[in-house]
Design a protein around this motif. Structure first.
Motif, PDB file in Angstrom:
ATOM      1  N   SER A  64      53.905 -52.962  71.177  1.00  0.00           N
ATOM      2  CA  SER A  64      54.995 -52.055  71.541  1.00  0.00           C
ATOM      3  C   SER A  64      55.444 -52.299  72.970  1.00  0.00           C
ATOM      4  O   SER A  64      54.639 -52.266  73.910  1.00  0.00           O
ATOM      5  N   VAL A  65      56.744 -52.545  73.124  1.00  0.00           N
ATOM      6  CA  VAL A  65      57.378 -52.690  74.435  1.00  0.00           C
ATOM      7  C   VAL A  65      58.684 -51.914  74.366  1.00  0.00           C
ATOM      8  O   VAL A  65      59.570 -52.264  73.596  1.00  0.00           O
TER       9      VAL A  65
ATOM     10  N   ARG B 256      51.016 -59.843  78.798  1.00  0.00           N
ATOM     11  CA  ARG B 256      49.788 -60.647  78.784  1.00  0.00           C
ATOM     12  C   ARG B 256      49.104 -60.561  77.426  1.00  0.00           C
ATOM     13  O   ARG B 256      48.560 -61.554  76.926  1.00  0.00           O
ATOM     14  N   GLY B 257      49.146 -59.387  76.807  1.00  0.00           N
ATOM     15  CA  GLY B 257      48.553 -59.222  75.481  1.00  0.00           C
ATOM     16  C   GLY B 257      49.283 -60.033  74.431  1.00  0.00           C
ATOM     17  O   GLY B 257      48.657 -60.642  73.549  1.00  0.00           O
ATOM     18  N   ILE B 258      50.610 -60.047  74.505  1.00  0.00           N
ATOM     19  CA  ILE B 258      51.403 -60.855  73.578  1.00  0.00           C
ATOM     20  C   ILE B 258      51.062 -62.330  73.749  1.00  0.00           C
ATOM     21  O   ILE B 258      50.848 -63.058  72.769  1.00  0.00           O
ATOM     22  N   GLU B 259      50.991 -62.775  74.982  1.00  0.00           N
ATOM     23  CA  GLU B 259      50.678 -64.185  75.248  1.00  0.00           C
ATOM     24  C   GLU B 259      49.285 -64.540  74.744  1.00  0.00           C
ATOM     25  O   GLU B 259      49.058 -65.648  74.222  1.00  0.00           O
ATOM     26  N   ALA B 260      48.324 -63.606  74.875  1.00  0.00           N
ATOM     27  CA  ALA B 260      46.973 -63.858  74.366  1.00  0.00           C
ATOM     28  C   ALA B 260      46.979 -64.034  72.853  1.00  0.00           C
ATOM     29  O   ALA B 260      46.293 -64.917  72.311  1.00  0.00           O
ATOM     30  N   CYS B 261      47.763 -63.208  72.156  1.00  0.00           N
ATOM     31  CA  CYS B 261      47.861 -63.331  70.699  1.00  0.00           C
ATOM     32  C   CYS B 261      48.501 -64.658  70.294  1.00  0.00           C
ATOM     33  O   CYS B 261      48.028 -65.344  69.385  1.00  0.00           O
ATOM     34  N   LEU B 262      49.578 -65.015  70.972  1.00  0.00           N
ATOM     35  CA  LEU B 262      50.259 -66.266  70.653  1.00  0.00           C
ATOM     36  C   LEU B 262      49.349 -67.459  70.923  1.00  0.00           C
ATOM     37  O   LEU B 262      49.298 -68.419  70.138  1.00  0.00           O
TER      38      LEU B 262
ATOM     39  N   THR C 243      52.813 -62.689  65.962  1.00  0.00           N
ATOM     40  CA  THR C 243      52.955 -61.560  66.882  1.00  0.00           C
ATOM     41  C   THR C 243      54.402 -61.118  66.939  1.00  0.00           C
ATOM     42  O   THR C 243      55.316 -61.950  66.936  1.00  0.00           O
ATOM     43  N   GLY C 244      54.614 -59.820  66.988  1.00  0.00           N
ATOM     44  CA  GLY C 244      55.970 -59.291  67.060  1.00  0.00           C
ATOM     45  C   GLY C 244      56.077 -58.146  68.043  1.00  0.00           C
ATOM     46  O   GLY C 244      55.079 -57.583  68.513  1.00  0.00           O
ATOM     47  N   LEU C 245      57.301 -57.822  68.360  1.00  0.00           N
ATOM     48  CA  LEU C 245      57.636 -56.722  69.269  1.00  0.00           C
ATOM     49  C   LEU C 245      58.007 -55.487  68.473  1.00  0.00           C
ATOM     50  O   LEU C 245      58.737 -55.564  67.484  1.00  0.00           O
ATOM     51  N   ARG C 246      57.526 -54.324  68.924  1.00  0.00           N
ATOM     52  CA  ARG C 246      57.914 -53.026  68.377  1.00  0.00           C
ATOM     53  C   ARG C 246      58.602 -52.245  69.500  1.00  0.00           C
ATOM     54  O   ARG C 246      58.030 -52.081  70.578  1.00  0.00           O
ATOM     55  N   TYR C 247      59.815 -51.775  69.216  1.00  0.00           N
ATOM     56  CA  TYR C 247      60.662 -51.196  70.264  1.00  0.00           C
ATOM     57  C   TYR C 247      61.345 -49.966  69.685  1.00  0.00           C
ATOM     58  O   TYR C 247      62.036 -50.063  68.673  1.00  0.00           O
TER      59      TYR C 247
ATOM     60  N   PHE D 194      61.040 -59.102  65.797  1.00  0.00           N
ATOM     61  CA  PHE D 194      61.376 -57.881  66.514  1.00  0.00           C
ATOM     62  C   PHE D 194      61.584 -56.745  65.530  1.00  0.00           C
ATOM     63  O   PHE D 194      62.422 -56.830  64.636  1.00  0.00           O
ATOM     64  N   CYS D 195      60.825 -55.663  65.707  1.00  0.00           N
ATOM     65  CA  CYS D 195      60.970 -54.463  64.881  1.00  0.00           C
ATOM     66  C   CYS D 195      61.528 -53.346  65.758  1.00  0.00           C
ATOM     67  O   CYS D 195      60.863 -52.909  66.706  1.00  0.00           O
ATOM     68  N   PHE D 196      62.746 -52.910  65.433  1.00  0.00           N
ATOM     69  CA  PHE D 196      63.410 -51.869  66.203  1.00  0.00           C
ATOM     70  C   PHE D 196      63.321 -50.544  65.458  1.00  0.00           C
ATOM     71  O   PHE D 196      63.849 -50.408  64.353  1.00  0.00           O
ATOM     72  N   TYR D 197      62.654 -49.595  66.071  1.00  0.00           N
ATOM     73  CA  TYR D 197      62.405 -48.292  65.472  1.00  0.00           C
ATOM     74  C   TYR D 197      63.390 -47.262  65.991  1.00  0.00           C
ATOM     75  O   TYR D 197      63.684 -47.210  67.189  1.00  0.00           O
ATOM     76  N   HIS D 198      63.858 -46.404  65.097  1.00  0.00           N
ATOM     77  CA  HIS D 198      64.559 -45.197  65.511  1.00  0.00           C
ATOM     78  C   HIS D 198      63.517 -44.122  65.818  1.00  0.00           C
ATOM     79  O   HIS D 198      62.426 -44.121  65.238  1.00  0.00           O
TER      80      HIS D 198
END
Length: 401
Positions: A144-145, A167-173, A179-183, A208-212
């Motif tokens: 989540s970002v 840094r966490g995203i980079e560690a996963c990659l 790995t994906g983004l939750r926003y 990229f997952c965009f949440y309402h």
């Protein structure tokens, strides 16, 4: 979830069979070859979290909830889910990485044939923990970002949270984890939409997952931070345009919208205007297969102490606890009036939802938002942004901007 990249750009994804009953059309390995018959389950493994986010649906805090499921009870829950035929279990929180037994639980889920995925704020992920989770069988990490550094850190209650998440995203990659983004889009961070996509694309994220904003937990306390319907429509259109631009430039980014099925109807209207009636018809067929808002049917939640919920956001109601009855018995309880009402929601929707030509692809949107704002489970979703002419099947089919 609504896959913009699949529907507008034809990008194959591992969830095509699960979501659209279109596994045979996809060139990538599938989660399942057929549309899901059982819910994806979010397991809030703990209420404890190292951050304090304004919109947290679980109302997470620095301490866990009394009586959280133990390792043995967690494995028993995973056995129940596997026996019921659940396709995916999403380990969430609070922050699931505060549980020392998370790799053991992920491994057990994988051994039982469940697809284990992770929802995390990313700040506790290291090269070592990412590799450990990968080796345990984790298939995906969603981090989540919620905006660029200043806005994200303010939203999440801790300076440096953005940099730690990166840094966490980079560690996963680096560990080879998908790995994906939750926003979550609100009026506080909508201006950062393009910047976040650009920045994380540079990092190497391609999902990229965009949440309402849904109105559960602490999210109920910041309803006034939600976008207005007009602003929401504009943000969604920007996301459609950005997705097409990226794909036109050869960047195969998977983009998804979550939490407002007015997006499905608007996607059809957008496709009719931008791509033509044939594309709009094709997209509508996929969205009809998808089935609209999944609450109480294709998404479920189990909280830290074992209470089952109709979605992860709907923490105020539970039809039962997995310590008392197996998950499958709770989820298929024919004597539960609320579950039965949700199965039959199409005939119960009122107002604009009842009259809408897109009811089959939306199913009224968020029942939780309707209940929170109108105190009526089947009132219209207050965040529907469709125009009257779009709702009216007899109106001239010329979508508004």
């Amino acid at each position: 979830m609504i896959s913009i990249s699949k529907l507008l750009c034809g990008l194959d994804a591992e969830s095509d069979g699960l979501r659209y009953d279109a596994a045979e059309e996809s060139a990538v390995p599938q989660i399942t070859e057929r549309k899901q018959l059982r819910p994806v389950v979010v397991w809030n493994t703990t209420k404890r979290c190292n951050l304090y986010c304004d919109h947290c649906y679980a109302s997470a805090d620095t301490d866990g909830a009394p009586g959280e499921l133990s390792t043995a009870e967690g494995k028993a829950l995973l056995d129940q889910l596997a026996d019921f035929g659940v396709p995916v279990v999403l380990f969430s929180g609070g922050e699931p990485l505060v549980r020392d037994d998370l790799p053991e639980l992920v491994s057990h889920a994988a051994d039982r044939g469940l697809r284990p995925v992770l929802s995390t704020n990313g700040t506790l992920l290291t090269e070592e923990s990412a590799a450990t989770l990968r080796d345990a069988g984790l298939q995906y990490a969603g981090v989540s970002v919620d905006g660029l550094p200043e806005r994200n850190d303010a939203f999440r209650g801790k300076e440096g949270a953005f940099d730690a998440a990166i840094r966490g995203i980079e560690a996963c990659l680096d560990a080879g984890l998908k790995t994906g983004l939750r926003y979550t889009i609100t009026d506080r961070n909508a201006a950062d939409l393009e910047g976040v996509i650009d920045l994380l694309t540079d990092v190497g994220v391609d999902r990229f997952c965009f949440y309402h904003l849904d109105y559960g937990g602490r999210g109920k306390g910041i309803v006034d931070a939600d976008l207005s319907p007009a602003e929401k429509r504009d943000a969604v259109r920007r996301l459609f345009d950005l997705t097409r631009e990226y794909h036109a430039n050869g960047e195969e980014i998977e983009t998804l919208l979550v939490g407002n099925y007015a997006d499905a109807a608007y996607l059809i209207e957008y496709a009719r205007r931008e791509l033509g009636p044939e594309a709009a018809s094709r997209i509508r067929t996929y969205l009809e297969r998808n089935g609209g808002d999944p609450a109480g049917e294709r998404i479920a939640d189990v909280d830290p102490v074992g209470n089952v919920h109709l979605t992860q956001f709907w923490q105020g109601y539970s039809p039962g606890n997995v310590r008392d009855r197996p998950f499958g018995a709770i989820w298929r309880d024919a004597h539960n009036p609320l579950l039965e009402a949700l199965y039959d929601r199409d005939s119960r929707l009122t107002g604009r939802c009842h009259e809408c030509q897109y009811r089959d692809v939306c199913r009224g949107g968020s029942r939780l938002r309707a209940l929170t704002v109108h105190e009526d489970l089947f009132a219209p979703d207050p965040q529907c942004y469709l125009t009257d002419s779009e709702i009216d099947s007899t109106a001239d089919a010329n979508p508004a901007d």
